[in-house]
Write an enzyme that holds these catalytic residues in place. Structure first.
Site, mmCIF file in Angstrom:
data_model
loop_
_atom_site.group_PDB
_atom_site.id
_atom_site.type_symbol
_atom_site.label_atom_id
_atom_site.label_comp_id
_atom_site.label_asym_id
_atom_site.label_seq_id
_atom_site.Cartn_x
_atom_site.Cartn_y
_atom_site.Cartn_z
ATOM 1 N N GLU B 282 0.831 -1.202 0.000
ATOM 2 C CA GLU B 282 0.000 0.000 0.000
ATOM 3 C C GLU B 282 0.867 1.255 0.000
ATOM 4 O O GLU B 282 0.542 2.254 -0.648
ATOM 5 C CB GLU B 282 -0.929 -0.030 1.217
ATOM 6 C CG GLU B 282 -2.101 0.916 1.121
ATOM 7 C CD GLU B 282 -3.214 0.572 2.121
ATOM 8 O OE1 GLU B 282 -3.584 -0.610 2.229
ATOM 9 O OE2 GLU B 282 -3.686 1.482 2.790
ATOM 10 N N CYS B 309 -8.468 -2.014 4.253
ATOM 11 C CA CYS B 309 -8.355 -3.191 5.133
ATOM 12 C C CYS B 309 -9.651 -3.545 5.824
ATOM 13 O O CYS B 309 -9.783 -4.626 6.365
ATOM 14 C CB CYS B 309 -7.346 -2.970 6.249
ATOM 15 S SG CYS B 309 -6.006 -1.936 5.840
ATOM 16 N N LYS B 368 -15.433 -9.685 8.277
ATOM 17 C CA LYS B 368 -14.404 -10.544 7.670
ATOM 18 C C LYS B 368 -14.991 -11.876 7.213
ATOM 19 O O LYS B 368 -14.448 -12.529 6.338
ATOM 20 C CB LYS B 368 -13.285 -10.807 8.684
ATOM 21 C CG LYS B 368 -12.466 -9.577 9.033
ATOM 22 C CD LYS B 368 -11.358 -9.328 8.040
ATOM 23 C CE LYS B 368 -10.617 -8.049 8.392
ATOM 24 N NZ LYS B 368 -9.866 -7.514 7.247
ATOM 25 N N GLU B 376 -14.197 -12.349 -5.040
ATOM 26 C CA GLU B 376 -12.870 -11.792 -5.343
ATOM 27 C C GLU B 376 -11.761 -12.524 -4.579
ATOM 28 O O GLU B 376 -10.576 -12.329 -4.860
ATOM 29 C CB GLU B 376 -12.801 -10.310 -4.936
ATOM 30 C CG GLU B 376 -13.722 -9.361 -5.707
ATOM 31 C CD GLU B 376 -15.066 -9.158 -5.016
ATOM 32 O OE1 GLU B 376 -15.459 -10.009 -4.184
ATOM 33 O OE2 GLU B 376 -15.753 -8.156 -5.314
ATOM 34 N N CYS B 525 -10.320 -1.661 14.644
ATOM 35 C CA CYS B 525 -10.606 -3.093 14.821
ATOM 36 C C CYS B 525 -10.756 -3.485 16.282
ATOM 37 O O CYS B 525 -11.460 -4.431 16.608
ATOM 38 C CB CYS B 525 -9.507 -3.932 14.204
ATOM 39 S SG CYS B 525 -9.233 -3.529 12.480
#
Ligand SMILES: Cc1cc2nc3c(=O)[nH]c(=O)nc-3n(C[C@H](O)[C@H](O)[C@H](O)COP(=O)(O)O)c2cc1C
Ligand code: SF4
Lengths: 387, 595
Positions: B282, B309, B368, B376, B525
């Site tokens: 990135e 992310c 997630k 994908e 997160c």
């Protein structure tokens, strides 16, 4: 023996062709004078809760804010109430004038009429009348505009804070109080919300002075009130009567000779059985009503009356708070279970306790008043609930 | 703020003006039960469990919604209060599918707790459930919504609207039929739901829970033909302890690794490794975009570049700001980079047939689970990540294994994709990806460390919903001369409501940046939808402190210094943004409907 008999009154519906003259006269007076008249008249809200109108206006006037609103509650959702429709049909300009006077006192530039969804057929007429009224205001150089908003048929949107939510484009769910509308109402701004009829009386008090109004009624319930009379009566209709009357006299005039009970105040009101007619006063010191008077004769099953009310509440509760949402279901299913013999009659006492909890635990007036009809019908007609 | 004094159950306390009775009672050490109340949300006052008696008031008042006034006298224990409380709990239970042993939240349910405190024996009222025709939505890979467990407190609805600006959940119908639902009552997977799981974090009952894959993982672990690899996300290690007897903010990295070994995973690896790899990819991508913009004057280059992310954020941008999809970094999330490498690089090095590898990830996140299911995410030729478990599910597995977590010895991660740096750990906190990227990018461009004390880029840290920081690039290495004097402008947002505001600012042209980090969840997160329940600002703060402690304690704190990163580029990937990287580590997303 009751010393008083029914007194018919004619204040609300008298045509007042010269309402602009009343406005002109009133606009010239200092706000404090007008407010004192309203306070002095003892006028209390005609939408049900009976809050002193002058106080409501004063609290809102005392708030500092650029934007304040005057809202006319024309949701008229209470079963058995049909007088606001008639007022708005017959004398709409009196309602508008009441709003304009209120706007002057509290400092509002915008007003709204929240009209019951089912009264959509009145929309065009009211808007036309509003156009004329706005021209009058312009001539009087008073900057105030009234807009019409349509409800969508939910009873709860007649509750003032749910009404604001609805007008703001949200789901019609009552808010927590405090804050009250006088501090934080429509769009979070200080707001006066009054019933259609309240606004007309306010205007008429400005016209005729508080004395004439005060002469009518009793100490706690000054003036007169428009009643929607229905049920087992040969003369159903809309009547303006002096407040503080005895129910006995009312039944004498309106009953069919076989009246067994009167439901005062619609589904959210109280059921008065025959044996209590003589000592029941209609007014804030006795049994208050937003206008509905429904008579039942001895052919009626009070079980079905109550079941019908409970079906109404079970559906019309907004559903947000536990005591009301689930309580209504339990009361309805509960009386059905007793009727079918699935629960014994003692279960009714448990339901009365539940209805009492709903009264002081619910978030808004809807859940708080379900117990009125429930407790009064179940205690007075217990036999009919069981057999 | 002035002080006022109120009396609760005869106890006088001084509090700040503006606090509610409920807050005051807490300070006085008096517990008032509540359900719809949540510290992160605006007050609803709808469950009516927290009713108290207020002297002078005709009715009981909801203590969560009632501001305390000077001189108020409150009783929490009167006959009326007790009767109302019991009635309310009974009423909730009468509408509730109280088949608790079949409920995912059995033992962790706020309604169940209240029932065990207040309800003795028989229920008072009729069971309403048989007439309700409740439905369960199980078609979403991340979240299960079971209306029969719902108590209609609307915590989820408020979360979705107030914290996330998504409003996938709303209230439908009224009266007895009132329920929490979606647009057109569609299944969650068909609407704008981002799978962030913030509603799951705040649901008091089992109405909204993660879709669990614990049994599938046990099956894989017991299958002798399968090689089961597990990766653990940065934020898990600072929160897992809360489920297992530790207070908030305890780091349990070593114990967690030991527990995973005891559970029986064949290889315990670290998502932090691919977090470091993300920085390499990135960071390089950002520098390339800047070069294209500044040197090549390429009008097609999309800036600012957004981090990619957070899978909740990805789905949000797909629905809400699809015109900005080209601004997303093409990097997959660390979880998915890891998944793609496990079944290629790792399989080759360990000489294992990738068909026999089961790749499990432990995430602080419910989104997630959805991400792992995306079409994908199959660039290894297999499903790159087979099963995603939340921090909570891992805790359950640890308990099922009979491990005494409190006394467990520490272990270290296994090798090949098990090494990481402090830069990777801080991915777990809002601002962390930004900080990690700056540590590396600045050094690539100038040959010097970022000019912050102990590498701590404090301006991008913190709890404010949106933060900005800029770094002036000076004395560049010759290859990066075009960046000389450039003020690199960055912004950070966490919680989708803040992300939306930031996007609107950018869209309106009110703000311009080079690089923007967005995390779907409040706090990043560490406040993810898969983290231990309860959550609140204080708990999130403690987890964040633990993350930064972990960073400070790492021997390496810059992604490009991770030795395993150098090895993977030498042996396998070639260079950042190289062909292999493109094939495995990068992707593009597609526009979705706005409702
Ligand atoms: C469920 C519910 C429905 C109500 N519906 C009406 C209505 O249709 N019209 C009305 O004027 N007031 C209605 N009210 C009362 C209003 O909340 C409010 O008290 C009233 O509009 C105030 O006006 P007043 O002071 O002039 O009576 C309702 C209240 C409740 C709780
Ligand atoms: S009392 Fe009934 S109508 Fe009022 S807020 Fe509660 S659920 Fe809604």
């Amino acid at each position: 023996m009751n010393e008083k008999t029914l007194k018919r009154v004619d204040i609300i519906f008298t045509p007042e062709k010269n309402y602009n003259e009343v406005l002109e006269r009133t606009f010239r007076r200092p706000n404090s004078d007008i407010l004192n008249d309203i306070l002095d008249s003892g006028l209390r809200g005609r939408g049900g809760a009976g809050f002193p109108t002058g106080m409501k206006w004063k609290y809102t006037a005392d708030q500092e804010s650029e934007n304040k609103y005057v809202i006319c509650n024309a949701d008229e959702g209470e079963p058995g109430t049909f007088k606001d429709r008639q007022i708005l049909t017959q004398v709409p300009y009196k309602v508008f004038s009441g709003m304009a006077i209120c706007a002057k006192i509290v400092g509002a530039k915008e007003g709204y009429i929240y009209l019951r969804g089912e009264y959509k057929y009145l929309q065009a007429e009211i808007e036309e009348e509003l156009n004329i009224f706005h021209q009058t205001l312009d001539k009087l150089k008073f900057h105030f505009r009234i807009y019409l908003r349509m409800g969508s048929g939910a009873y709860i949107c007649g509750e003032e804070s749910a009404l604001f939510e609805s007008m703001e484009g949200k789901r019609g769910e009552p808010r927590n109080k405090p804050p009250y509308p006088t501090v934080s109402g429509f769009r979070g701004q200080p707001t006066v919300i009054n019933n259609v009829e309240t606004l007309v009386y306010a205007m008429m008090i400005c016209d005729m002075g508080p004395e004439q109004f005060k002469e009518l009624g009793s100490k706690d319930s000054r003036g007169s009130k428009v009643f929607s009379v229905s049920g087992d009566t040969p003369i159903a209709g809309i009547y303006e009567l002096e407040l503080g009357m005895h129910l006995e006299n009312f039944v004498e005039d309106f009953g069919d000779g076989d009246t067994k009970a009167v439901q005062v105040g619609g589904a959210s009101g109280f059921c008065v059985p025959r044996k209590k007619f003589s000592d029941t006063i209609i007014g804030f010191e006795g049994v208050p009503t937003g206008g509905s008077m429904k008579l039942f004769n001895s052919s009626r099953s009070m079980y079905h009356v109550l079941q019908n009310y409970l079906e109404f509440f079970e559906e019309e509760s907004c559903g947000q708070c536990t005591p009301c949402r689930v309580g209504c279901q339990q009361l309805l299913k509960g009386i059905e279970a007793v009727k079918k013999g699935k629960k014994n009659s003692a279960y009714l006492d448990r339901l009365i306790r539940l209805a009492t909890t709903m009264k002081y635990a619910s978030k808004c007036g809807l859940g708080q008043s379900v117990g009125n009809s429930f407790v009064s019908i179940v205690t007075n007609f217990r036999e009919e609930m069981i057999y | 703020m002035s002080k006022i004094s109120i009396k609760i159950d005869g106890i006088s306390i001084d509090i700040e003006e503006g606090q509610t009775i409920l807050e005051a009672a807490k300070l006085a050490g008096i517990k008032i039960p509540s359900l719809c109340y949540h510290e992160d949300l605006r007050v609803a006052g709808n469950c009516r469990v927290c009713l108290v008696e207020l002297k002078g008031a005709r009715n009981l008042v909801a203590s969560c919604a009632m501001p305390a006034n000077d001189g108020m006298e409150v009783s929490t224990n009167t006959h009326r209060v007790r009767e109302a409380r019991k009635h309310v709990i009974e009423l909730l239970l009468s509408e509730h599918n109280a088949d608790c042993t079949k409920c995912y939240k059995n033992g962790k349910c706020e309604l169940q707790n209240l029932a065990s405190e207040y309800i003795v024996g028989e229920h008072m009222f009729l069971d309403l459930v048989p007439d309700k025709h409740y439905s369960i939505d199980r078609y979403n890979p991340a979240i299960v919504k079971d209306d029969s467990r719902c108590i209609r407190c609307q915590r989820c609805v408020r979360t979705c609207e107030q914290l996330q600006s998504v409003s996938a959940l709303g209230v439908a119908y009224k009266g007895a039929a009132m329920k929490v639902s979606t647009f057109y009552e569609n299944e969650l997977f068909e609407v704008v739901c981002t799978n962030c799981g913030q509603c799951v974090n705040r649901c008091p009952t089992g109405a909204l829970v993660e879709k669990t894959y614990i049994d599938e993982v046990w099956d894989a672990l017991y299958d002798p033909n399968k090689h089961v690899v597990v990766q653990t996300a940065p934020a898990v290690r600072v929160a897992l302890g809360e489920e297992l007897g530790f207070g908030p903010g305890q780091r349990v990295t070593g114990k967690m690794v030991t527990a995973l070994k005891r559970i029986g995973f064949d290889s315990i690896l670290d998502t932090d490794f691919t977090a470091d790899l993300t920085i390499m990819e990135e960071g390089t991508e950002l520098l390339r975009r800047l070069k294209r913009a500044i040197v090549d004057k390429d009008p097609n280059v999309s800036l600012p570049m957004f981090t990619s992310c957070s899978p909740g954020w990805i789905k949000f941008i797909e629905h809400t700001f699809p015109e900005y999809l080209d601004n997303l970094s093409t990097c997959k999330s660390p979880q998915q980079m890891f998944g793609a490498l496990v079944k290629t690089y790792y399989a080759q090095k360990r000489n294992i047939d990738p068909a026999n590898i089961v790749s499990v990830s432990i995430m602080p996140c419910t989104a997630k689970k959805f991400e792992a299911d995306r079409p994908e995410m199959r660039s290894s030729g297999y499903k790159d990540v087979d099963y995603v478990l939340t921090t909570r599910e891992l805790a359950t597995m640890i308990k099922q294994t009979g491990i005494d977590f409190l006394t467990l010895a520490d272990s270290s991660y296994d090798s090949i994709m098990g090494k990481s740096t402090g830069a990777a750990v801080i991915f777990g906190a809002t601002g962390g990806v930004m900080e990690a990227a700056l540590r590396t990018a600045y050094e690539i461009v100038t040959g010097r460390e970022v000019p912050f004390d102990a590498l701590n880029i404090t301006p991008v840290r913190g709890i404010e919903g949106m933060r900005e920081a800029s770094i002036k690039i000076e004395n560049t290495l010759p290859a990066w001369g075009f960046l000389e004097g450039v003020e690199l402008k960055t912004a950070v947002a966490h919680g989708l409501a803040n992300a939306k505001l930031l996007m609107e600012n950018i869209h309106a042209g009110a703000k311009s940046y080079h690089f923007v980090e967005i995390m779907a969840c409040p706090g990043g997160c560490l406040g993810g939808g898969g983290q231990p329940i309860p959550t609140n600002a204080d708990i999130r703060k403690k987890r964040a402190e633990a993350i930064y402690d972990e960073d400070m304690n790492m021997p390496l704190r810059k992604s490009h210094e991770n030795p395993e990163i150098s090895i993977i580029y030498e042996e396998f990937l070639g260079e950042p943004l190289g062909t292999k990287s493109h094939e495995l580590l990068h992707t593009h997303y597609k526009e979705r409907l706005r409702y």
